[in-house]
Design a protein around this motif. Structure first.
Motif, PDB file in Angstrom:
ATOM      1  N   GLU A 272      27.370  37.806  35.270  1.00 19.10           N
ATOM      2  CA  GLU A 272      27.526  36.881  34.016  1.00 19.10           C
ATOM      3  C   GLU A 272      26.915  37.079  32.569  1.00 19.10           C
ATOM      4  N   GLU A 273      26.852  38.437  32.520  1.00 20.83           N
ATOM      5  CA  GLU A 273      26.687  39.314  31.006  1.00 20.83           C
ATOM      6  C   GLU A 273      27.776  39.528  30.901  1.00 20.83           C
ATOM      7  N   LEU A 274      29.012  40.049  31.599  1.00 21.50           N
ATOM      8  CA  LEU A 274      30.004  40.363  31.045  1.00 21.50           C
ATOM      9  C   LEU A 274      30.861  38.635  30.806  1.00 21.50           C
ATOM     10  N   TYR A 275      30.604  38.061  31.541  1.00 21.32           N
ATOM     11  CA  TYR A 275      31.795  36.616  31.254  1.00 21.32           C
ATOM     12  C   TYR A 275      31.403  35.609  31.397  1.00 21.32           C
ATOM     13  N   GLY A 276      29.814  34.865  31.579  1.00 20.71           N
ATOM     14  CA  GLY A 276      29.577  34.277  31.441  1.00 20.71           C
ATOM     15  C   GLY A 276      29.185  33.560  33.155  1.00 20.71           C
ATOM     16  N   PRO A 277      27.980  31.968  33.170  1.00 21.58           N
ATOM     17  CA  PRO A 277      26.930  32.084  34.076  1.00 21.58           C
ATOM     18  C   PRO A 277      28.246  31.374  35.199  1.00 21.58           C
ATOM     19  N   TYR A 278      27.981  32.246  36.463  1.00 22.84           N
ATOM     20  CA  TYR A 278      28.365  31.978  37.922  1.00 22.84           C
ATOM     21  C   TYR A 278      28.242  30.608  37.854  1.00 22.84           C
ATOM     22  N   GLN A 279      29.164  29.748  38.314  1.00 19.26           N
ATOM     23  CA  GLN A 279      29.618  28.190  38.051  1.00 19.26           C
ATOM     24  C   GLN A 279      29.331  27.828  39.403  1.00 19.26           C
ATOM     25  N   TRP A 280      29.172  28.371  41.124  1.00 14.67           N
ATOM     26  CA  TRP A 280      29.187  28.082  41.855  1.00 14.67           C
ATOM     27  C   TRP A 280      27.239  27.372  42.790  1.00 14.67           C
ATOM     28  N   SER A 327      34.790  34.070  41.387  1.00 21.61           N
ATOM     29  CA  SER A 327      34.507  33.234  40.718  1.00 21.61           C
ATOM     30  C   SER A 327      34.616  32.459  39.725  1.00 21.61           C
ATOM     31  N   TRP A 328      34.942  33.665  38.940  1.00 23.81           N
ATOM     32  CA  TRP A 328      35.867  33.659  37.725  1.00 23.81           C
ATOM     33  C   TRP A 328      37.340  32.805  37.287  1.00 23.81           C
ATOM     34  N   SER A 329      37.285  34.223  38.040  1.00 20.25           N
ATOM     35  CA  SER A 329      38.979  34.897  37.538  1.00 20.25           C
ATOM     36  C   SER A 329      39.862  34.190  39.589  1.00 20.25           C
ATOM     37  N   THR A 348      40.810  40.167  38.105  1.00 24.68           N
ATOM     38  CA  THR A 348      40.132  40.242  38.854  1.00 24.68           C
ATOM     39  C   THR A 348      39.668  41.490  38.839  1.00 24.68           C
ATOM     40  N   VAL A 349      40.610  42.803  39.469  1.00 24.22           N
ATOM     41  CA  VAL A 349      40.934  43.736  39.164  1.00 24.22           C
ATOM     42  C   VAL A 349      39.974  44.682  37.911  1.00 24.22           C
ATOM     43  N   TYR A 350      40.188  44.075  37.328  1.00 20.96           N
ATOM     44  CA  TYR A 350      39.778  44.382  35.266  1.00 20.96           C
ATOM     45  C   TYR A 350      38.433  43.730  35.561  1.00 20.96           C
ATOM     46  N   PHE A 351      38.153  42.826  36.138  1.00 16.58           N
ATOM     47  CA  PHE A 351      36.851  42.118  36.013  1.00 16.58           C
ATOM     48  C   PHE A 351      35.481  43.197  36.728  1.00 16.58           C
ATOM     49  N   GLU A 352      35.989  43.063  38.184  1.00 17.57           N
ATOM     50  CA  GLU A 352      35.707  44.037  39.478  1.00 17.57           C
ATOM     51  C   GLU A 352      35.557  45.710  38.796  1.00 17.57           C
ATOM     52  N   THR A 353      36.642  46.338  37.846  1.00 17.25           N
ATOM     53  CA  THR A 353      36.202  47.657  37.181  1.00 17.25           C
ATOM     54  C   THR A 353      35.360  47.558  36.570  1.00 17.25           C
ATOM     55  N   ARG A 354      35.042  46.847  35.971  1.00 13.25           N
ATOM     56  CA  ARG A 354      34.083  46.528  34.419  1.00 13.25           C
ATOM     57  C   ARG A 354      32.356  46.163  34.965  1.00 13.25           C
ATOM     58  N   ILE A 355      32.395  44.916  36.232  1.00 12.55           N
ATOM     59  CA  ILE A 355      30.892  45.380  37.491  1.00 12.55           C
ATOM     60  C   ILE A 355      30.481  46.603  37.438  1.00 12.55           C
ATOM     61  N   PHE A 439      38.042  32.346  30.157  1.00 12.26           N
ATOM     62  CA  PHE A 439      37.418  31.646  30.909  1.00 12.26           C
ATOM     63  C   PHE A 439      36.279  30.027  31.265  1.00 12.26           C
ATOM     64  N   THR A 440      36.008  30.367  30.335  1.00 14.32           N
ATOM     65  CA  THR A 440      35.324  29.342  29.646  1.00 14.32           C
ATOM     66  C   THR A 440      35.943  28.118  29.369  1.00 14.32           C
ATOM     67  N   GLN A 441      37.154  28.320  28.916  1.00 16.13           N
ATOM     68  CA  GLN A 441      37.578  26.938  27.730  1.00 16.13           C
ATOM     69  C   GLN A 441      38.639  26.518  28.899  1.00 16.13           C
ATOM     70  N   ASN A 442      39.135  27.266  30.525  1.00 16.78           N
ATOM     71  CA  ASN A 442      40.313  27.459  31.289  1.00 16.78           C
ATOM     72  C   ASN A 442      39.503  26.636  32.491  1.00 16.78           C
ATOM     73  N   ALA A 443      38.072  26.847  32.571  1.00 19.62           N
ATOM     74  CA  ALA A 443      36.771  26.260  33.321  1.00 19.62           C
ATOM     75  C   ALA A 443      37.243  25.511  34.707  1.00 19.62           C
ATOM     76  N   PHE A 444      37.836  25.595  35.419  1.00 20.81           N
ATOM     77  CA  PHE A 444      38.325  24.457  36.386  1.00 20.81           C
ATOM     78  C   PHE A 444      39.863  23.676  35.995  1.00 20.81           C
ATOM     79  N   LYS A 445      41.018  24.777  35.868  1.00 23.77           N
ATOM     80  CA  LYS A 445      41.683  24.514  35.863  1.00 23.77           C
ATOM     81  C   LYS A 445      42.989  25.415  36.152  1.00 23.77           C
TER      82      LYS A 445
END
Ligand code: BES
Ligand code: ZN
Length: 631
Positions: A272-280, A327-329, A348-355, A439-445
């Motif tokens: 969440e700190e990296l890329y915004g709130p968990y939406q689920w 949950s984001w990507s 997702t691999v990018y985000f995973e590695t950042r986490i 992620f924010t601008q394309n959420a649920f799209k």
């Protein structure tokens, strides 16, 4: 009604089937690179025509019958139809359709197309433009491709049967008639009846305890694509990790799993700190029996995971970071078609590695990245050797093919290195702002590759006055192989392994040097062993790393390939046991592939496969039958 049916479907009565409906939809001419985004991506892997009529919400009422190995269900779809709509089309595969109704209890006319080996059957239902609901009464087939029915013997507890689904990429249609395209989202609720000794879970709000009735209700309020529909039924208990996360697993496994994933809440908070709130809302993990064909599956609110990551030392938890990152990507911003799969997995691999970097530091993440690059290089090599160099492009062309063919290290690791390369070109801060806004601008799209390119270019141009040049996209997305611009991971810890390897090759004793090594260093070591090893070298490295005795599935699988390649027979019993009891395709494929390189090995592989095949999910069987021939 009849009149409009006849005029709509002239072939329909004559042939008795909708013979046109399952023909692959006409594909638009291949996109020229850099053309503007099409208004709508056509999904060649679905028969649905969402422009005419599309689903919005599913009420699913189902009963799970372990004796017959079928699910009997009604799927009531709330739909939205165009002003001139007279049909809604669903995807099905192997379903027995009993009755179809539209709105209030009228019996609707419908037809199933002839079956297609990959796509299944189109179910076309006659509707009015004003039709609000379509209800399909149906049952699944005992061979339903998404479903794996486990006997008690195939579970940890050995007392109760188990059922789980795997819907990605296009298997949801084998258990729910649906518009099975990642570009079509819907919300759902469900009522599922199971034997009272078992708990039912879905990719939705979930119970934490069993109830006496065996009836469970579920709700998924956020719109999801069909490949994220999931169900599991078994003797499962729950252990909380934090107020919003926990672990489900069989009672004898749940404690070990909760220990292994103790950092789950830290991962969610870090993400969440990296890329915004968990939406689920909640994030739980269900650890399945070992036949689960994947490492993990990002079913929303409830990741499904293989027990092969329970290594006892928390060394394989990046897989959880990966599924969480989806949950984001993927789950928020979804690949429009399976040709755009890299958008799901590369991000997702990018985000995973950042986490993992955030939680465990740069050294740790650089080991993951280095292993990724090694895997990527060997994938590029083998796809090229096997005559599929076009499959090394990020943008895939899976026309007339199973989307499963696109599940290679290209989408994952080339996708990762593409994004990492962009990050490094202009700095992490800029890239992170981009990813968060993406992620924010394309959420649920949905997102196509052709919409992604102008999105990132416009973003960099407008926000930073930076022009990302055409070559970058041309070579990474539409080009084969690994571009020269690829960023290079630097792992100090792997440098130390390389130095030790050099010494070992010179015949020196390196045991003292290996003392601080963890799983990833050992994997790097195994990956860099010489191609051919003498019997005494094999014995020596095995004594050094305890590979044959390893309880770590990643190490055992990597070592298994080396052992077979060099006919190191002391490892064979362990390899056979592993193949019989593990259904994770990522491990099975390389080991069986190595076996069949010699005639003797092929016979061994076939003998093992004959014993192991009943334990595997369809997804693994489908790949292995192609490799080894059906039994
Ligand atoms: N979504 C995938 C699994 C998948 C992909 C299933 C395509 C069916 C079709 C999942 O997120 C995944 O990538 N799992 C990996 C683990 C990961 C750490 C690379 C796996 O199962 O190995
Ligand atoms: Zn993934």
């Amino acid at each position: 009604m009849k009149i409009s049916l006849i005029s709509k479907l002239p072939l329909f009565l004559a042939a008795g089937v909708l013979s046109f409906a399952c023909q692959p939809k006409k594909e638009s001419a291949p996109e020229a690179p850099m053309t503007p985004a099409p208004a709508k991506a056509t999904d060649i892997h679905s028969n649905a025509d969402p422009q005419e009529a599309r689903v919005k919400h599913l009420h699913w009422k189902a009963a799970v019958d372990f004796e017959q190995q079928v699910i009997r269900a009604t799927a009531t779809w709330e739909i939205e139809a165009a002003a001139d709509a007279d049909l809604i089309t669903f995807d099905t595969k192997g379903l027995t359709i009993e009755k179809v109704q539209t709105d209030n209890d009228t019996t609707a006319e419908y037809r199933l197309s002839e079956p297609d080996a990959i796509l299944g059957q189109a179910l076309a239902v006659l509707i009015q433009p004003t039709t609000k609901t379509v209800t399909i009464h149906y049952r699944t087939n005992p061979g339903a491709e998404a479903l794996q029915w486990l006997s008690p013997q195939q579970t940890a507890g050995k007392k109760h049967p188990f059922l789980f689904t795997q819907s990605q990429a296009i298997l949801a249609r084998s258990w729910v008639p649906c518009q099975d395209s990642p570009g079509i989202r819907f919300t759902y609720d469900a009522e599922v009846t199971v034997p009272p000794a078992l708990l039912a879970l879905m990719s939705a709000s979930n119970p934490e305890t069993r109830n006496k009735t065996g009836v469970y209700t579920f709700e998924m309020k956020q719109p999801i694509p069909s490949y994220l529909l999931a169900l599991a039924v078994g003797d499962v208990s729950f252990k909380s990790i934090s107020p919003r996360s926990g672990i489900y697993a069989e009672p004898s496994v749940v404690g070990k799993a909760a220990w292994e994933f103790a950092d789950l809440e830290k991962m969610i908070a870090g993400a969440e700190e990296l890329y915004g709130p968990y939406q689920w809302e909640r994030y739980d993990v269900l650890v399945l029996p070992p036949s689960f064909p994947f490492g993990g599956m990002e079913n929303p609110r409830l990741t499904f995971a293989t027990p092969t990551i329970l290594s006892g030392d928390r060394s394989l938890t990046s897989l959880i970071a990966h599924e969480l990152a989806h949950s984001w990507s993927g789950n928020l911003v979804t690949n429009a078609t399976w040709n755009d799969f890299w958008l799901n997995e590369g991000f997702t691999v990018y985000f995973e590695t950042r986490i993992m970097e955030k939680l465990y530091g740069r050294d740790y993440a650089e080991m993951l990245a280095s292993l990724n690059l090694q895997d990527l290089k060997s994938e590029i090599q083998s796809l090229s050797d096997d005559g599929h160099p076009a499959d090394t492009k990020l943008k895939l062309n899976l026309a007339s093919r199973n989307p499963d063919d696109g599940v290679t290290a290209i989408a994952y690791n080339k996708g990762y290195f593409f994004l990492r390369t962009i990050e490094e070109m202009n700095g992490r801060e800029k890239f992170d702002r981009f990813v968060k806004d993406y992620f924010t601008q394309n959420a649920f799209k949905v997102m196509t590759t052709e919409a992604f390119i102008p999105f990132i270019r416009d973003y960099y141009q407008k926000q930073y006055n930076i022009t990302l040049n055409d070559t970058l996209f041309e070579e990474w997305i539409y080009g084969e192989g690994l571009p020269n611009s690829c960023s290079q991971p630097k792992s100090i810890r792997f440098d130390a392994v390389d130095a030790a390897m050099t010494k070992w090759k010179e015949g020196q004793k390196i045991e003292a040097l290996t003392k601080p090594w963890t799983t990833h260093e050992w994997l790097h070591f195994i990956n860099h062993l010489p191609d051919s090893l003498t019997p005494s070298q094999l014995k020596d490295v095995d004594a050094l790393g305890h590979f044959t005795a390893s309880g770590n599935a990643e190490i055992l699988a990597a070592w298994g390939v080396i052992a077979i390649h060099n006919q190191y027979t002391p490892a064979y019993a362990k390899i056979e046991d592993f193949l019989i009891h593990t259904g994770r395709r990522k491990f099975l494929m390389p080991i069986y592939t190595e076996f069949i390189k010699t005639a003797e090995g092929k016979a061994q592989a076939q003998a093992i496969y004959a014993k192991a095949r009943p334990n595997y999910h369809f997804v693994a069987v489908n790949s292995l039958d192609k490799l080894l021939g059906p039994p």
